[in-house]
Design a protein around this motif. Structure first.
Motif, PDB file in Angstrom:
ATOM      1  N   TYR A  47      13.710  16.246   9.198  1.00 44.11           N
ATOM      2  CA  TYR A  47      13.532  14.890   9.719  1.00 44.11           C
ATOM      3  C   TYR A  47      13.327  14.011   8.483  1.00 44.11           C
ATOM      4  CZ  TYR A  47      11.332  10.918  12.129  1.00 44.11           C
ATOM      5  OH  TYR A  47      11.040   9.666  12.603  1.00 44.11           O
ATOM      6  N   PRO A  48      13.809  12.761   8.502  1.00 41.83           N
ATOM      7  CA  PRO A  48      13.632  11.915   7.304  1.00 41.83           C
ATOM      8  C   PRO A  48      12.178  11.450   7.119  1.00 41.83           C
ATOM      9  CG  PRO A  48      14.795  10.700   9.028  1.00 41.83           C
ATOM     10  CD  PRO A  48      14.632  12.112   9.538  1.00 41.83           C
ATOM     11  N   SER A  49      11.305  12.402   6.849  1.00 37.86           N
ATOM     12  CA  SER A  49       9.879  12.099   6.676  1.00 37.86           C
ATOM     13  C   SER A  49       9.665  11.331   5.373  1.00 37.86           C
ATOM     14  CB  SER A  49       9.091  13.418   6.651  1.00 37.86           C
ATOM     15  OG  SER A  49       7.926  13.281   5.866  1.00 37.86           O
ATOM     16  N   VAL A  50       8.921  10.247   5.478  1.00 29.10           N
ATOM     17  CA  VAL A  50       8.620   9.421   4.307  1.00 29.10           C
ATOM     18  C   VAL A  50       7.817  10.247   3.288  1.00 29.10           C
ATOM     19  CG1 VAL A  50       7.251   7.408   3.566  1.00 29.10           C
ATOM     20  CG2 VAL A  50       8.702   7.263   5.604  1.00 29.10           C
ATOM     21  N   GLY A  51       6.726  10.842   3.764  1.00 25.55           N
ATOM     22  CA  GLY A  51       5.853  11.582   2.850  1.00 25.55           C
ATOM     23  C   GLY A  51       6.550  12.785   2.226  1.00 25.55           C
ATOM     24  N   LEU A  91       0.715   4.051  -3.075  1.00 29.10           N
ATOM     25  CA  LEU A  91       0.142   5.405  -2.918  1.00 29.10           C
ATOM     26  C   LEU A  91       1.031   6.483  -3.548  1.00 29.10           C
ATOM     27  CD1 LEU A  91      -1.382   5.116   0.677  1.00 29.10           C
ATOM     28  CD2 LEU A  91      -2.630   5.249  -1.481  1.00 29.10           C
ATOM     29  N   LYS A 125       0.837  -1.214   0.000  1.00 30.01           N
ATOM     30  CA  LYS A 125       0.000   0.000   0.000  1.00 30.01           C
ATOM     31  C   LYS A 125       0.864   1.252   0.000  1.00 30.01           C
ATOM     32  CE  LYS A 125      -1.772   1.582   4.120  1.00 30.01           C
ATOM     33  NZ  LYS A 125      -1.473   3.004   4.340  1.00 30.01           N
ATOM     34  N   ASN A 126       1.852   1.273   0.903  1.00 24.78           N
ATOM     35  CA  ASN A 126       2.626   2.503   1.072  1.00 24.78           C
ATOM     36  C   ASN A 126       3.597   2.767  -0.079  1.00 24.78           C
ATOM     37  OD1 ASN A 126       1.237   2.932   3.362  1.00 24.78           O
ATOM     38  ND2 ASN A 126       2.945   2.635   4.787  1.00 24.78           N
ATOM     39  N   VAL A 172       8.557   7.581  16.556  1.00 21.06           N
ATOM     40  CA  VAL A 172       8.237   8.195  15.258  1.00 21.06           C
ATOM     41  C   VAL A 172       6.959   9.029  15.378  1.00 21.06           C
ATOM     42  CG1 VAL A 172       7.718   7.760  12.824  1.00 21.06           C
ATOM     43  CG2 VAL A 172       9.417   6.355  14.008  1.00 21.06           C
ATOM     44  N   PHE A 173       5.920   8.447  15.977  1.00 22.69           N
ATOM     45  CA  PHE A 173       4.661   9.178  16.140  1.00 22.69           C
ATOM     46  C   PHE A 173       4.424   9.488  17.609  1.00 22.69           C
ATOM     47  CE2 PHE A 173       3.971   7.307  11.956  1.00 22.69           C
ATOM     48  CZ  PHE A 173       3.564   8.437  11.269  1.00 22.69           C
ATOM     49  N   GLU A 197      13.012   4.358   3.551  1.00 20.22           N
ATOM     50  CA  GLU A 197      12.096   3.223   3.689  1.00 20.22           C
ATOM     51  C   GLU A 197      12.030   2.502   2.332  1.00 20.22           C
ATOM     52  OE1 GLU A 197      12.053   5.428   5.861  1.00 20.22           O
ATOM     53  OE2 GLU A 197      11.158   4.563   7.652  1.00 20.22           O
ATOM     54  N   THR A 256       7.597   1.594  12.918  1.00 19.93           N
ATOM     55  CA  THR A 256       6.495   2.066  13.774  1.00 19.93           C
ATOM     56  C   THR A 256       5.187   1.356  13.420  1.00 19.93           C
ATOM     57  OG1 THR A 256       5.129   3.972  14.335  1.00 19.93           O
ATOM     58  CG2 THR A 256       6.271   4.103  12.254  1.00 19.93           C
ATOM     59  N   ALA A 288      -2.440  10.494   3.043  1.00 21.87           N
ATOM     60  CA  ALA A 288      -1.389  10.379   2.024  1.00 21.87           C
ATOM     61  C   ALA A 288      -1.802  11.044   0.718  1.00 21.87           C
ATOM     62  CB  ALA A 288      -1.051   8.915   1.794  1.00 21.87           C
ATOM     63  N   ARG A 306       0.577  15.088  13.150  1.00 24.66           N
ATOM     64  CA  ARG A 306       1.092  14.831  11.801  1.00 24.66           C
ATOM     65  C   ARG A 306       1.083  16.063  10.890  1.00 24.66           C
ATOM     66  NH1 ARG A 306      -1.001   8.970   9.905  1.00 24.66           N
ATOM     67  NH2 ARG A 306       0.826   9.085   8.593  1.00 24.66           N
ATOM     68  N   PRO A 307       1.881  17.069  11.226  1.00 23.87           N
ATOM     69  CA  PRO A 307       1.942  18.251  10.363  1.00 23.87           C
ATOM     70  C   PRO A 307       2.621  17.948   9.020  1.00 23.87           C
ATOM     71  CG  PRO A 307       3.626  18.365  12.077  1.00 23.87           C
ATOM     72  CD  PRO A 307       2.811  17.132  12.359  1.00 23.87           C
TER      73      PRO A 307
HETATM   74  C1  UD1 Z   1       4.423   7.040   6.251  1.00 24.89           C
HETATM   75  C2  UD1 Z   1       3.588   5.794   6.171  1.00 24.89           C
HETATM   76  C3  UD1 Z   1       3.180   5.330   7.569  1.00 24.89           C
HETATM   77  C4  UD1 Z   1       4.416   5.137   8.428  1.00 24.89           C
HETATM   78  C5  UD1 Z   1       5.283   6.390   8.407  1.00 24.89           C
HETATM   79  C6  UD1 Z   1       6.618   6.204   9.132  1.00 24.89           C
HETATM   80  C7  UD1 Z   1       2.462   6.040   4.056  1.00 24.89           C
HETATM   81  C8  UD1 Z   1       1.189   6.282   3.334  1.00 24.89           C
HETATM   82  N1  UD1 Z   1       2.396   6.088   5.390  1.00 24.89           N
HETATM   83  O1  UD1 Z   1       3.619   8.058   6.845  1.00 24.89           O
HETATM   84  O2  UD1 Z   1       2.490   4.086   7.438  1.00 24.89           O
HETATM   85  O3  UD1 Z   1       4.019   4.880   9.764  1.00 24.89           O
HETATM   86  O4  UD1 Z   1       5.586   6.763   7.055  1.00 24.89           O
HETATM   87  O5  UD1 Z   1       7.311   5.135   8.617  1.00 24.89           O
HETATM   88  O6  UD1 Z   1       3.486   5.774   3.462  1.00 24.89           O
HETATM   89  N2  UD1 Z   1       6.375  14.922  10.404  1.00 24.89           N
HETATM   90  C9  UD1 Z   1       6.441  16.279  10.685  1.00 24.89           C
HETATM   91  N3  UD1 Z   1       6.334  17.155   9.641  1.00 24.89           N
HETATM   92  C10 UD1 Z   1       6.191  16.737   8.347  1.00 24.89           C
HETATM   93  C11 UD1 Z   1       6.131  15.364   8.079  1.00 24.89           C
HETATM   94  C12 UD1 Z   1       6.226  14.477   9.136  1.00 24.89           C
HETATM   95  O7  UD1 Z   1       6.580  16.682  11.836  1.00 24.89           O
HETATM   96  O8  UD1 Z   1       6.109  17.595   7.446  1.00 24.89           O
HETATM   97  C13 UD1 Z   1       6.452  13.960  11.532  1.00 24.89           C
HETATM   98  C14 UD1 Z   1       5.147  13.152  11.673  1.00 24.89           C
HETATM   99  O9  UD1 Z   1       4.196  13.855  12.456  1.00 24.89           O
HETATM  100  C15 UD1 Z   1       5.643  11.887  12.341  1.00 24.89           C
HETATM  101  C16 UD1 Z   1       7.042  11.695  11.738  1.00 24.89           C
HETATM  102  O10 UD1 Z   1       7.429  12.972  11.221  1.00 24.89           O
HETATM  103  O11 UD1 Z   1       5.754  12.077  13.722  1.00 24.89           O
HETATM  104  C17 UD1 Z   1       7.086  10.668  10.624  1.00 24.89           C
HETATM  105  O12 UD1 Z   1       6.205  11.033   9.597  1.00 24.89           O
HETATM  106  P1  UD1 Z   1       6.398  10.608   8.074  1.00 24.89           P
HETATM  107  O13 UD1 Z   1       7.686   9.868   7.932  1.00 24.89           O
HETATM  108  O14 UD1 Z   1       6.180  11.796   7.218  1.00 24.89           O
HETATM  109  O15 UD1 Z   1       5.205   9.586   7.886  1.00 24.89           O
HETATM  110  P2  UD1 Z   1       4.085   9.597   6.776  1.00 24.89           P
HETATM  111  O16 UD1 Z   1       4.663   9.860   5.435  1.00 24.89           O
HETATM  112  O17 UD1 Z   1       2.935  10.402   7.229  1.00 24.89           O
END
Ligand code: UD1
Length: 429
Positions: free
Chosen positions: A164-168, A30, A26-27, A329-330, A192, A306, A97, A125-126
């Motif tokens: 931060y290494p944010s996935v999205g 998307l 899924k991830n 992470v969350f 990831e 996570t 997402a 989740r900002p």
């Molecule tokens: C994606 C996954 C989710 C997984 C997560 C971490 C998808 C659709 N979802 O979510 O299943 O649990 O990765 O592996 O792929 N953050 C900020 N600011 C931002 C972006 C993120 O503060 O602009 C924080 C979030 O609140 C969270 C952390 O960073 O605490 C991780 O978020 P992120 O890696 O972005 O996760 P998602 O992409 O939302």
């Protein structure tokens, strides 16, 4: 009016035996669907799982102007007359997402509006890291009336260091960079496997991508190749079935295309006394009669995922001793704990950790899934508990598990879905 809801009923304890084929990720699907926005060529995406999150993303692409056909696990995305620049709240609120469409839209259109997703059960989740990146690429950003407005005379390449290494954020910015002239460098990115998969998709479209350990260079272009791409299997579903297969008396074989991406989980399962054997694309797991306690700390890949924290927490509920599970992470990912306690688990949430004091037996109870992976945790607990567990809130589980009831039943679990009309159960086998 009749109000219909569904619940999952499990009679435990179960000893699972048999084989599981894990469907597509899924991830990974998307962001790949979102990435099709940058191209007018046809994209054929294979191994797409049947889950509500995917259905919502397909609906979003259609609203934005793409022609999307779905035939079983194959999704074909084609160009249509033109893209609109507004991602509506009615879809973003169903699927956070869907903010991943921002990158593709911003790279193609001067003015776009994307609904702000807001928080969700697992935290605020900002999307500030995404927005900072788009600003660096020259977008003017205003948040007003629940929408992010991105205006630019065309994005430009940049060097962007993510806070931060944010996935999205990694995915959104990589999609935008792929259609932006010049070379964009993204630093401190998420690595990831699903991010890698999306980068492989962009590469298949013709984008030049040069990854190094924590960064990636992307040379954008305006012309793309048609793509026929088979998505990797879902590591979180595979991980969930591995945990289920490590329950007492179980012996399960999981067919999964990338076993190495589950190393952190496999290591912890082995530490707890489970027997895990990886042989090519097959992972065999055999559960101990009672797991040993463990310490886990979630982290970006290759750390402990996570998304498997809640199911693993449920597994640890029956250990011989005290385990500590830390969520880094969350901010609010312990909603499953209160429900697990209703089943007899001894858990104490302390800040970002939960102390799990193992109990000999869990007992079945009515419980409610409050989020996707927390819902999977309740299924794991129900499989090892004595008696009947009825899980409501299963729309959360359907967001990310393809056919979980059928799969567990094929492994010998006494599990079924029931429909309730105004609180009265109807068997829905
Ligand atoms: C994606 C996954 C989710 C997984 C997560 C971490 C998808 C659709 N979802 O979510 O299943 O649990 O990765 O592996 O792929 N953050 C900020 N600011 C931002 C972006 C993120 O503060 O602009 C924080 C979030 O609140 C969270 C952390 O960073 O605490 C991780 O978020 P992120 O890696 O972005 O996760 P998602 O992409 O939302």
């Amino acid at each position: 009016m009749n109000k219909k809801t569904k619940k999952i009923c499990v009679k435990g304890p179960a000893s699972l035996k048999g084989k599981v084929n894990v469907g597509g990720s899924k991830n990974a699907v998307l962001p790949i669907l979102a990435a099709t926005l940058i191209s007018d060529e046809e994209s054929i995406i294979r191994n797409v799982p049947d889950m509500t999150d995917i259905t919502v993303m397909i609906a979003m692409l259609r609203v934005l102007g793409k022609t999307v056909e779905r035939n079983g696990s194959v999704v074909t995305v084609r160009k249509s007359d033109g893209l609109t620049g507004e991602a509506p709240y009615r879809l973003v609120r169903k699927l956070r997402a869907s903010v991943l469409v921002m990158g593709g839209l911003a790279a193609r259109k001067k003015n776009i509006r994307v609904a702000l997703p807001g928080g969700c059960a697992i935290g605020t989740r900002p999307i500030d890291i995404h927005l900072k990146g788009f600003k660096k690429m020259g977008a003017d950003i205003k948040v007003s009336k629940g929408f992010v407005n991105l205006n630019s005379s065309g994005l430009r390449s940049a060097v962007i260091n993510l806070d931060y290494p944010s996935v999205g954020a990694t995915e959104n910015l990589a999609i935008a960079a792929s259609r932006t002239e010049g070379e964009t460098v993204l630093e401190n990115i998420a690595r990831e496997p699903e991010v890698e998969e999306m980068l492989a998709f962009l590469e298949a479209m013709g984008v030049e991508i040069e990854p190094s350990s924590r960064s990636v260079k992307i040379r954008g272009r305006k012309e793309f190749r048609p793509v026929d791409f088979t998505v990797m299997d879902d590591r979180i579903q595979a991980g969930t079935y591995l945990i289920a297969g490590a329950l007492k008396g179980s012996k399960v074989e999981i067919d999964f295309s990338h076993p190495h991406v589950l190393e952190a989980l496999i290591h912890k399962l082995e530490e707890s006394g489970a027997d895990v054997d990886v042989d090519g694309n097959k992972i065999r797991v055999c559960g101990p009669s009672r797991p040993m306690p463990s310490e886990i700390r979630t982290a970006p890949y290759p750390g402990f995922p996570t998304d498997l924290q809640a199911p693993f927490c449920a597994y640890l509920a029956r250990t011989k001793g005290v385990s500590v599970v830390s969520e880094e992470v969350f901010e609010n990912r312990f909603l499953h704990c209160a429900e697990l306690m209703r089943m007899g688990a001894d858990l104490e949430v302390k800040g970002e950790s939960v102390i799990v004091t193992g109990v000999k037996n869990l007992t079945g109870a009515p419980v409610k899934a409050c989020d996707l992976r927390g819902g999977a945790a309740l299924i794991i607990a129900a499989l090892s508990a004595k008696g009947l567990t009825e899980i409501t809130g299963i729309s959360h589980i359907e967001r990310g598990y393809d056919n979980i009831v059928h799969i567990l039943r094929s492994l010998g679990a006494d599990i079924r879905e029931e429909e309730e009309v105004n609180g009265e159960s109807l068997n829905n086998d």
